[in-house]
Design an enzyme around this catalytic site. Structure first.
Site, PDB file in Angstrom:
ATOM      1  N   GLU A 112      38.301  28.580 -23.824  1.00 16.29           N
ATOM      2  CA  GLU A 112      37.313  27.634 -24.347  1.00 16.29           C
ATOM      3  C   GLU A 112      38.087  26.366 -24.706  1.00 16.29           C
ATOM      4  O   GLU A 112      39.058  26.433 -25.462  1.00 16.29           O
ATOM      5  CB  GLU A 112      36.637  28.219 -25.585  1.00 16.29           C
ATOM      6  CG  GLU A 112      35.562  27.294 -26.118  1.00 16.29           C
ATOM      7  CD  GLU A 112      34.842  27.825 -27.352  1.00 16.29           C
ATOM      8  OE1 GLU A 112      35.130  28.959 -27.770  1.00 16.29           O
ATOM      9  OE2 GLU A 112      34.013  27.077 -27.892  1.00 16.29           O
ATOM     10  N   LYS A 131      42.932  29.595 -33.105  1.00 16.37           N
ATOM     11  CA  LYS A 131      42.816  28.158 -32.848  1.00 16.37           C
ATOM     12  C   LYS A 131      42.256  27.422 -34.061  1.00 16.37           C
ATOM     13  O   LYS A 131      42.645  26.296 -34.343  1.00 16.37           O
ATOM     14  CB  LYS A 131      41.896  27.916 -31.649  1.00 16.37           C
ATOM     15  CG  LYS A 131      42.597  28.088 -30.321  1.00 16.37           C
ATOM     16  CD  LYS A 131      41.717  27.595 -29.198  1.00 16.37           C
ATOM     17  CE  LYS A 131      41.169  28.769 -28.429  1.00 16.37           C
ATOM     18  NZ  LYS A 131      40.192  28.427 -27.424  1.00 16.37           N
ATOM     19  N   ARG A 153      45.166  42.035 -28.123  1.00 16.71           N
ATOM     20  CA  ARG A 153      45.647  40.658 -28.220  1.00 16.71           C
ATOM     21  C   ARG A 153      47.057  40.638 -28.812  1.00 16.71           C
ATOM     22  O   ARG A 153      47.462  41.562 -29.510  1.00 16.71           O
ATOM     23  CB  ARG A 153      44.708  39.804 -29.063  1.00 16.71           C
ATOM     24  CG  ARG A 153      44.602  40.193 -30.523  1.00 16.71           C
ATOM     25  CD  ARG A 153      43.841  39.126 -31.344  1.00 16.71           C
ATOM     26  NE  ARG A 153      42.666  38.633 -30.660  1.00 16.71           N
ATOM     27  CZ  ARG A 153      42.434  37.344 -30.404  1.00 16.71           C
ATOM     28  NH1 ARG A 153      43.290  36.432 -30.790  1.00 16.71           N
ATOM     29  NH2 ARG A 153      41.340  36.970 -29.796  1.00 16.71           N
TER      30      ARG A 153
HETATM   31  P1  ATP Z   1      41.223  32.033 -30.752  1.00 16.33           P
HETATM   32  O1  ATP Z   1      40.766  33.236 -31.474  1.00 16.33           O
HETATM   33  O2  ATP Z   1      42.648  31.681 -30.970  1.00 16.33           O
HETATM   34  O3  ATP Z   1      40.332  30.850 -30.910  1.00 16.33           O
HETATM   35  P2  ATP Z   1      39.959  32.677 -28.336  1.00 16.33           P
HETATM   36  O4  ATP Z   1      39.972  34.079 -27.863  1.00 16.33           O
HETATM   37  O5  ATP Z   1      38.712  32.185 -28.936  1.00 16.33           O
HETATM   38  O6  ATP Z   1      41.207  32.455 -29.238  1.00 16.33           O
HETATM   39  P3  ATP Z   1      39.743  31.546 -25.765  1.00 16.33           P
HETATM   40  O7  ATP Z   1      39.942  30.154 -25.368  1.00 16.33           O
HETATM   41  O8  ATP Z   1      38.381  32.088 -25.742  1.00 16.33           O
HETATM   42  O9  ATP Z   1      40.369  31.700 -27.201  1.00 16.33           O
HETATM   43  O10 ATP Z   1      40.728  32.499 -24.967  1.00 16.33           O
HETATM   44  C1  ATP Z   1      40.969  32.430 -23.592  1.00 16.33           C
HETATM   45  C2  ATP Z   1      41.528  33.741 -23.134  1.00 16.33           C
HETATM   46  O11 ATP Z   1      42.738  34.013 -23.814  1.00 16.33           O
HETATM   47  C3  ATP Z   1      40.587  34.880 -23.415  1.00 16.33           C
HETATM   48  O12 ATP Z   1      40.515  35.701 -22.280  1.00 16.33           O
HETATM   49  C4  ATP Z   1      41.206  35.586 -24.577  1.00 16.33           C
HETATM   50  O13 ATP Z   1      40.956  36.948 -24.520  1.00 16.33           O
HETATM   51  C5  ATP Z   1      42.690  35.291 -24.390  1.00 16.33           C
HETATM   52  N1  ATP Z   1      43.383  35.306 -25.664  1.00 16.33           N
HETATM   53  C6  ATP Z   1      43.130  34.555 -26.749  1.00 16.33           C
HETATM   54  N2  ATP Z   1      43.942  34.860 -27.773  1.00 16.33           N
HETATM   55  C7  ATP Z   1      44.770  35.835 -27.318  1.00 16.33           C
HETATM   56  C8  ATP Z   1      45.842  36.591 -27.896  1.00 16.33           C
HETATM   57  N3  ATP Z   1      46.249  36.393 -29.160  1.00 16.33           N
HETATM   58  N4  ATP Z   1      46.454  37.507 -27.130  1.00 16.33           N
HETATM   59  C9  ATP Z   1      46.064  37.703 -25.862  1.00 16.33           C
HETATM   60  N5  ATP Z   1      45.063  37.045 -25.257  1.00 16.33           N
HETATM   61  C10 ATP Z   1      44.409  36.123 -25.970  1.00 16.33           C
HETATM   62 MG    MG Z   2      36.898  32.546 -27.581  1.00 11.83          MG
END
Ligand code: ATP
Ligand code: MG
Length: 556
Positions: free
Chosen positions: A34, A271, A261
């Site tokens: 995102e 984020k 994760r």
């Molecule tokens: P955050 O919680 O930091 O905002 P998010 O999951 O909302 O992270 P996205 O931009 O939706 O962030 O993530 C893009 C991809 O990265 C998704 O497939 C998500 O599963 C993966 N991802 C995000 N954080 C992690 C993590 N800590 N470890 C492994 N994969 C991750």
């Molecule tokens: Mg997300």
């Protein structure tokens, strides 16, 4: 096979099964960020996983921006995400997609859901929705709007699109089961009214699809075979499958697979919290080398291959865990060790006057850049002069027990050079040492000590006249607690950054270029900051050394 290797392979096992059974002819994955912030090391794990699978199975990986929330997303983030994925060494070729590319199709599918009786326009307020949803132990109740006719729902939904209603007044929701034990299946939202401009579609849309709905349809539209996401989406998988089922999506449909994760100790991965650190100016921007963002990791000096090595080593598991920071540091050392030159720098210099070294003389000493294989990186000339600098920490006027470096009356060996013996020192009025007087010779001073095989410690040094000034930034953990909850006032480490303004570099390092990496002997691996100026270079310490040569090694 170790547990780690087995865990690393569970996704591959699924894929092997799916290929063997003929469910899919090949592998297609996607990385779906995102664009609402900068990527962090957790995303690197997901990038390496998705692109790595496609590489190994000769498949493809799409980069898809999951831009369904117009309020928080920005072009700046899109650009940084592209840069980060490329930097890690992966290529999505011409397959850069956006969920917003599919808004029209997603809308059509939503009308189809209504026509098939699987969606309705609800007018409960947010608070009422919560009330009707029930709890884990109590079933929910049907919304009073659940029985609307297909015609009425279509009419309402189209008017939502036209902008006839206020935000929050109505929303489109799936008609599944308000008594489902899985809360995600209790008539979840599909579309909501949101009257904000979108970074790509502008003012065209006044309603936006929810993630759970948009994601599975986007995956299906792109022909993704394995939709890999983090564990918190496990309970959403029935919904993922449900949407494609009731839309009667043609087979083969994508398969969602969840993995744990990455959580890294002494730092934060969310984020939202990273944004808070940046916006409250607790750190110096998104690429402050103390952060776990990809931009920061790059700026600090980590190589893409060290990040890939780290991701490979931590593997992929099905159970949440915390990884120690040492894993990342070890990967950096292992990656940099065979690649970078060894040079000398003194970070916190104290002047040493060698009384029996002739004034004005410059002694040239040839020393290899890579002592373990001297031919590998060649040699440079060290300049030895009457006045040199050593590390303030390498001298103690009143040594504590066990201190094994230079002390009054004691001796030390200068790396690549002679033995020195301290014959006196001067201090300022506060007692701070300002000058150390030494004598030098080519052999150890104390024959007795040498015969007992208790060799003097080797310390690093630079010439006082022939060295160059530099600024060096040293980093400690960003947080003082291994698993920060996010209370910045109590958990942030006030000593996470130390700036050494008076550092000195050996002569050979006359014009280090931004992004150049070195090992400063005994001190660690360092990189010239990309914003380093020409006059006085700026270095970031990437990692410390695990062992210094003065412990155990006797070369030089
Ligand atoms: P955050 O919680 O930091 O905002 P998010 O999951 O909302 O992270 P996205 O931009 O939706 O962030 O993530 C893009 C991809 O990265 C998704 O497939 C998500 O599963 C993966 N991802 C995000 N954080 C992690 C993590 N800590 N470890 C492994 N994969 C991750
Ligand atoms: Mg997300």
């Amino acid at each position: 096979m170790s547990n780690e290797e087995r865990a690393k392979n569970f996704i591959r096992t699924f894929i092997d099964e799916d290929l063997a059974s003929g469910r899919y002819a090949g592998v297609a994955t996607r990385f779906p960020p995102e664009p609402n912030g900068y990527l962090h090391i957790g995303h690197a794990k997901s990038i390496c996983l998705n692109f790595g699978l496609a590489r190994d199975y000769r498949g493809r990986t799409n980069l898809r921006f999951d831009d369904t929330n117009p309020a928080k997303e920005e072009v700046e983030y899109v650009e940084s995400i592209r840069e980060d994925v490329r930097w890690l060494g992966f290529d999505w070729e011409d397959r850069e997609f956006y969920a917003s590319d599919y808004f029209e199709k997603l809308y059509e599918c939503a009308e189809e859901l209504i026509r098939r009786g699987f969606a309705y326009v609800c007018e409960l307020s947010a608070e009422e929705v919560r009330e009707y949803r029930g709890t884990l132990t109590k079933p929910g109740r049907d919304s009073p709007w659940r029985g609307r006719s297909v015609e009425e729902n279509l009419d309402q939904f189209r008017r939502m699109r036209q902008g006839e209603f206020a935000e929050g007044a109505k929303f489109l929701r799936a008609k599944i089961d308000m008594a489902s034990p899985n809360l995600n299946m209790r008539d979840p939202a599909i579309y909501r009214i949101k009257k904000s401009a979108h970074h790509r579609t502008g003012d065209k849309w006044l309603i936006y699809p929810m993630y759970d709905y948009a994601h599975c349809v986007s995956d299906a539209m792109e022909g993704i075979t394995h939709s890999i996401c983090t564990l918190e989406f496990e309970d959403h998988r029935p919904l993922y499958d449900w949407f494609l089922e009731v839309l009667n999506w043609p087979q083969p449909r994508p398969r969602q697979i969840e993995f744990a994760r990455l959580n890294l100790e002494y730092t934060l991965m969310s984020k939202r919290k990273l944004l808070q650190l940046v916006s409250e100016r607790r750190v110096d921007g998104w690429d402050d080398p103390r952060l776990p963002t990809m931009a920061a990791i790059r700026r600090r000096g980590f190589t893409p291959s060290s990040v890939r090595l780290f991701c490979e080593r931590i593997g992929v598991a099905k159970k949440d865990s915390w990884i120690e920071m040492e894993w990342l540091e070890k990967a950096a050392r292992d990656d940099l060790n065979p690649e970078v030159k060894r040079v000398m720098a003194v970070l916190d210099p104290v002047r040493v006057l060698i009384t029996n070294f002739p004034e004005g003389e410059v002694k040239t000493i040839s020393a290899p850049y890579f002592p373990d294989e001297p031919e590998k990186m060649g040699h440079r000339d060290l300049k030895m002069t009457r006045e040199i600098f050593i590390e303030r920490q390498d001298f103690m006027a009143e040594p504590t027990a066990g201190f094994r470096r230079l002390v009054p009356g004691g001796e030390a060996r200068l790396r690549w050079s002679c033995y020195i013996k301290c014959v006196g020192f001067e201090t300022d009025s506060s007692g701070r040492v300002t000058l150390i007087r030494c004598e030098c010779r080519d052999e150890p001073f104390s024959g007795e000590a040498a015969s007992k095989k208790r060799r003097p410690n080797i310390i690093h040094w630079v010439s006082a006249e022939r060295s160059r000034p530099a600024t060096v930034r040293l980093y400690e953990r960003l947080f003082t607690v291994p698993r920060p909850g996010g209370d910045l006032d109590s958990e942030l480490n006030p000593r996470s950054l130390t700036v050494m303004e008076d550092a000195r570099l050996e002569d050979a390092l006359d014009m280090p270029l931004p992004w150049e990496r070195f090992q400063f002997e005994r001190l660690g691996y360092f990189m010239v900051d990309p914003q380093s100026g020409a006059g006085k270079p700026l270095f970031n310490r990437i990692v410390t050394l695990k062992d210094s040569f003065s412990k155990g090694r006797e070369k030089g």
